[in-house]
Scaffold this motif. Structure first.
Motif, PDB file in Angstrom:
ATOM      1  N   GLY A  60       0.795  -1.226   0.000  1.00  0.00           N
ATOM      2  CA  GLY A  60       0.000   0.000   0.000  1.00  0.00           C
ATOM      3  C   GLY A  60       0.826   1.274   0.000  1.00  0.00           C
ATOM      4  N   THR A  61       2.140   1.163  -0.136  1.00  0.00           N
ATOM      5  CA  THR A  61       3.015   2.342  -0.162  1.00  0.00           C
ATOM      6  C   THR A  61       2.748   3.189  -1.405  1.00  0.00           C
ATOM      7  OG1 THR A  61       4.653   0.830   0.736  1.00  0.00           O
ATOM      8  CG2 THR A  61       5.409   3.057   0.210  1.00  0.00           C
ATOM      9  N   VAL A  62       2.500   2.519  -2.528  1.00  0.00           N
ATOM     10  CA  VAL A  62       2.055   3.205  -3.745  1.00  0.00           C
ATOM     11  C   VAL A  62       0.744   2.539  -4.188  1.00  0.00           C
ATOM     12  CG1 VAL A  62       4.394   3.854  -4.497  1.00  0.00           C
ATOM     13  CG2 VAL A  62       3.398   1.694  -5.255  1.00  0.00           C
ATOM     14  N   ASP A  63      -0.024   3.254  -5.001  1.00  0.00           N
ATOM     15  CA  ASP A  63      -1.347   2.733  -5.379  1.00  0.00           C
ATOM     16  C   ASP A  63      -1.271   1.680  -6.470  1.00  0.00           C
ATOM     17  OD1 ASP A  63      -3.055   4.531  -3.744  1.00  0.00           O
ATOM     18  OD2 ASP A  63      -2.055   6.078  -4.937  1.00  0.00           O
ATOM     19  N   VAL A  64      -0.469   1.974  -7.487  1.00  0.00           N
ATOM     20  CA  VAL A  64      -0.346   1.052  -8.617  1.00  0.00           C
ATOM     21  C   VAL A  64       1.091   1.054  -9.105  1.00  0.00           C
ATOM     22  CG1 VAL A  64      -2.668   1.094  -9.609  1.00  0.00           C
ATOM     23  CG2 VAL A  64      -1.048   2.889 -10.203  1.00  0.00           C
ATOM     24  N   GLY A  65       1.426   0.074  -9.946  1.00  0.00           N
ATOM     25  CA  GLY A  65       2.765   0.035 -10.509  1.00  0.00           C
ATOM     26  C   GLY A  65       2.792  -0.802 -11.761  1.00  0.00           C
ATOM     27  N   ILE A  66       3.859  -0.595 -12.536  1.00  0.00           N
ATOM     28  CA  ILE A  66       4.069  -1.405 -13.736  1.00  0.00           C
ATOM     29  C   ILE A  66       5.223  -2.358 -13.457  1.00  0.00           C
ATOM     30  CG2 ILE A  66       4.781  -1.368 -16.159  1.00  0.00           C
ATOM     31  CD1 ILE A  66       3.398   1.369 -16.397  1.00  0.00           C
ATOM     32  N   THR A  67       4.979  -3.638 -13.679  1.00  0.00           N
ATOM     33  CA  THR A  67       6.037  -4.631 -13.488  1.00  0.00           C
ATOM     34  C   THR A  67       5.776  -5.792 -14.448  1.00  0.00           C
ATOM     35  OG1 THR A  67       7.255  -5.913 -11.837  1.00  0.00           O
ATOM     36  CG2 THR A  67       4.866  -5.841 -11.576  1.00  0.00           C
ATOM     37  N   GLY A  68       6.558  -6.859 -14.350  1.00  0.00           N
ATOM     38  CA  GLY A  68       6.320  -8.040 -15.188  1.00  0.00           C
ATOM     39  C   GLY A  68       5.418  -9.011 -14.442  1.00  0.00           C
ATOM     40  N   ARG A  69       4.598  -9.764 -15.184  1.00  0.00           N
ATOM     41  CA  ARG A  69       3.742 -10.767 -14.531  1.00  0.00           C
ATOM     42  C   ARG A  69       4.608 -11.775 -13.778  1.00  0.00           C
ATOM     43  NH1 ARG A  69       0.651 -12.663 -18.881  1.00  0.00           N
ATOM     44  NH2 ARG A  69      -0.853 -11.040 -18.446  1.00  0.00           N
ATOM     45  N   ASP A  70       5.757 -12.127 -14.370  1.00  0.00           N
ATOM     46  CA  ASP A  70       6.657 -13.082 -13.713  1.00  0.00           C
ATOM     47  C   ASP A  70       7.203 -12.506 -12.397  1.00  0.00           C
ATOM     48  OD1 ASP A  70       8.165 -11.198 -15.099  1.00  0.00           O
ATOM     49  OD2 ASP A  70       9.176 -12.648 -16.393  1.00  0.00           O
ATOM     50  N   LEU A  71       7.541 -11.213 -12.410  1.00  0.00           N
ATOM     51  CA  LEU A  71       8.060 -10.582 -11.187  1.00  0.00           C
ATOM     52  C   LEU A  71       6.963 -10.495 -10.121  1.00  0.00           C
ATOM     53  CD1 LEU A  71      10.208  -7.734 -12.789  1.00  0.00           C
ATOM     54  CD2 LEU A  71      11.050  -9.731 -11.536  1.00  0.00           C
ATOM     55  N   LEU A  72       5.741 -10.222 -10.560  1.00  0.00           N
ATOM     56  CA  LEU A  72       4.606 -10.178  -9.620  1.00  0.00           C
ATOM     57  C   LEU A  72       4.440 -11.540  -8.937  1.00  0.00           C
ATOM     58  CD1 LEU A  72       1.947  -9.000  -8.427  1.00  0.00           C
ATOM     59  CD2 LEU A  72       0.806  -9.752 -10.530  1.00  0.00           C
ATOM     60  N   LEU A  73       4.442 -12.612  -9.740  1.00  0.00           N
ATOM     61  CA  LEU A  73       4.212 -13.948  -9.177  1.00  0.00           C
ATOM     62  C   LEU A  73       5.375 -14.397  -8.306  1.00  0.00           C
ATOM     63  CD1 LEU A  73       2.587 -15.669 -12.261  1.00  0.00           C
ATOM     64  CD2 LEU A  73       1.464 -14.941 -10.150  1.00  0.00           C
ATOM     65  N   ASP A  74       6.543 -13.864  -8.568  1.00  0.00           N
ATOM     66  CA  ASP A  74       7.700 -14.243  -7.759  1.00  0.00           C
ATOM     67  C   ASP A  74       7.769 -13.438  -6.462  1.00  0.00           C
ATOM     68  OD1 ASP A  74      10.023 -16.058  -7.881  1.00  0.00           O
ATOM     69  OD2 ASP A  74      11.145 -14.192  -7.566  1.00  0.00           O
ATOM     70  N   SER A  75       6.958 -12.383  -6.363  1.00  0.00           N
ATOM     71  CA  SER A  75       7.134 -11.439  -5.252  1.00  0.00           C
ATOM     72  C   SER A  75       6.454 -11.889  -3.965  1.00  0.00           C
ATOM     73  CB  SER A  75       6.560 -10.076  -5.634  1.00  0.00           C
ATOM     74  OG  SER A  75       5.141 -10.143  -5.632  1.00  0.00           O
ATOM     75  N   ASP A  76       5.457 -12.809  -4.105  1.00  0.00           N
ATOM     76  CA  ASP A  76       4.758 -13.242  -2.902  1.00  0.00           C
ATOM     77  C   ASP A  76       4.033 -12.076  -2.216  1.00  0.00           C
ATOM     78  OD1 ASP A  76       4.350 -15.756  -2.142  1.00  0.00           O
ATOM     79  OD2 ASP A  76       6.186 -16.001  -0.967  1.00  0.00           O
ATOM     80  N   SER A  77       3.762 -10.994  -2.973  1.00  0.00           N
ATOM     81  CA  SER A  77       3.116  -9.829  -2.361  1.00  0.00           C
ATOM     82  C   SER A  77       1.613  -9.927  -2.570  1.00  0.00           C
ATOM     83  CB  SER A  77       3.633  -8.543  -2.995  1.00  0.00           C
ATOM     84  OG  SER A  77       2.911  -8.278  -4.181  1.00  0.00           O
ATOM     85  N   LYS A  78       0.884  -9.001  -1.927  1.00  0.00           N
ATOM     86  CA  LYS A  78      -0.575  -9.036  -2.045  1.00  0.00           C
ATOM     87  C   LYS A  78      -1.065  -8.235  -3.248  1.00  0.00           C
ATOM     88  CE  LYS A  78      -1.487  -9.327   2.820  1.00  0.00           C
ATOM     89  NZ  LYS A  78      -1.305  -8.103   3.567  1.00  0.00           N
ATOM     90  N   ALA A  79      -0.132  -7.752  -4.069  1.00  0.00           N
ATOM     91  CA  ALA A  79      -0.540  -7.022  -5.271  1.00  0.00           C
ATOM     92  C   ALA A  79      -1.211  -7.988  -6.252  1.00  0.00           C
ATOM     93  CB  ALA A  79       0.681  -6.380  -5.925  1.00  0.00           C
ATOM     94  N   VAL A  80      -2.147  -7.458  -7.023  1.00  0.00           N
ATOM     95  CA  VAL A  80      -2.818  -8.282  -8.028  1.00  0.00           C
ATOM     96  C   VAL A  80      -2.720  -7.612  -9.396  1.00  0.00           C
ATOM     97  CG1 VAL A  80      -4.451  -9.357  -6.430  1.00  0.00           C
ATOM     98  CG2 VAL A  80      -5.079  -7.224  -7.575  1.00  0.00           C
TER      99      VAL A  80
END
Ligand code: ATP
Ligand code: PRP
Ligand code: MG
Length: 281
Positions: A60-80
């Motif tokens: 929740g530090t920032v509202d949205v972001g641009i990243t790779g789907r692979d990086l998102l899935l590797d992050s274990d974060s609650k971002a969707v």
């Protein structure tokens, strides 16, 4: 103010900024700038490491972001994932020295080198496969087998050039088709993201579609409309010559030539294609 995280380096950085520029936002001119406020659009950009972006968004530090789907899935974060952005496409694959491995089951009990340990391990766990060891590397993963620290690797593959140069071959199915994505917190306020989302969707449409105009004999109009059904429905106008109609329609950019061929074949003429610079659909 909407807080947007943008990759500061690597494959995602320049195309992400380019897309935001096309969506009407200010972007940094100097790659050392880390924060940029776009007062006119009421947004603030934070230029962060691509791998960290899902973490910032998830917390929740920032509202949205641009990243790779692979990086998102590797992050274990609650971002969707909120919106797929269509650039930085890659696949994520297992590979090993040529000829040694055929299926994913062969990974059982082996040492795996990767920069994406969460992604690789989740995939294996779901299939009941347990590697002997995961060697976490920052990059140049393809060299790990030659150096003897791992038996197989799991990495990003785009053209396959890096794998071939290292004497490796992919095996098993792709773990993932990746591309750049806009991510948000699972409980983000959709209203706050509405303008950004619509603007990015507008860029995607302008990139994926072109405008096509053509003239067609009135009796062939239905046949032509079947070839070019358009985004909703083609716009049809009268011509001075009552035997003909003018048609304007959006078509997918990657089908331009096959559609022109098909239209010409049925008797359409004066077929013109123009770029869409911006859109809201
Ligand atoms: N060769 C490539 N082609 C397309 N996309 C890629 C490629 N390499 C990495 N990506 C994508 O870019 C993202 C990784 O970006 P990141 O900036 O971490 O790595 P990088 O471009 O390899 O930069 P670095 O120089 O720091 O290694 C991932 O989503 C990945 O799928
Ligand atoms: O299939 P290809 O088109 O060859 O692209 C894939 C390669 O590109 C990336 O590496 P990068 O250049 O970022 O180097 P790195 O391993 O140091 O991150 C990725 O990690 C692969 O190694
Ligand atoms: Mg890299």
């Amino acid at each position: 103010m909407l807080r947007i995280a943008v990759p500061n380096k690597g494959s995602l950085s320049e195309p992400a900024s380019q897309m935001l520029r096309e969506a009407g936002y200010r972007q940094r001119r100097d790659s050392r700038e880390l924060v940029l406020t776009d007062v006119d659009n009421d947004v603030e950009f934070f230029f962060l490491r691509p791998r960290d972006i899902a973490v910032y968004v998830g917390s929740g530090t920032v509202d949205v972001g641009i990243t790779g789907r692979d990086l998102l899935l590797d992050s274990d974060s609650k971002a969707v994932e909120h919106l797929a952005l269509g650039f930085a496409r890659s696949t994520f694959r297992f590979a090993a020295p040529a000829g040694e491995y055929t299926s994913i089951e062969d990974a059982d009990g082996k040492r795996i080198a990767t920069s994406y340990p969460v992604l690789a391990l989740n995939y294996l766990r779901d299939r009941g496969i347990t590697p002997a060891k995961v060697v976490r590397l920052d990059g140049a993963v393809e060299t790990a087998t030659r150096l003897g620290v791992a038996d197989i690797i799991a990495d990003v593959v785009e053209t396959g050039t890096t794998l071939r140069a290292a004497g490796l071959e992919i095996f098993g199915e792709p773990l993932l088709q990746s591309e750049a994505v806009l991510v948000r917190a699972a409980d983000a306020d959709d209203d706050k993201l509405a303008v950004l989302t619509r603007r990015l969707q507008g860029v995607l449409t302008a990139r994926r579609y072109v405008l096509m105009d053509y003239d067609v004999p009135t009796e062939l109009l239905d046949k032509a409309a079947a070839i070019t059904p358009g985004y909703e429905s083609p716009t049809v106008s009268d011509l001075h010559d009552a035997g003909w109609k003018a048609v304007r329609v959006m078509i997918p950019r990657d089908q331009v030539n096959s559609i022109m061929d098909a239209l010409y074949d049925i008797g359409a003429r004066a077929i013109l294609v123009t770029q869409i610079l911006a859109s809201r659909v």
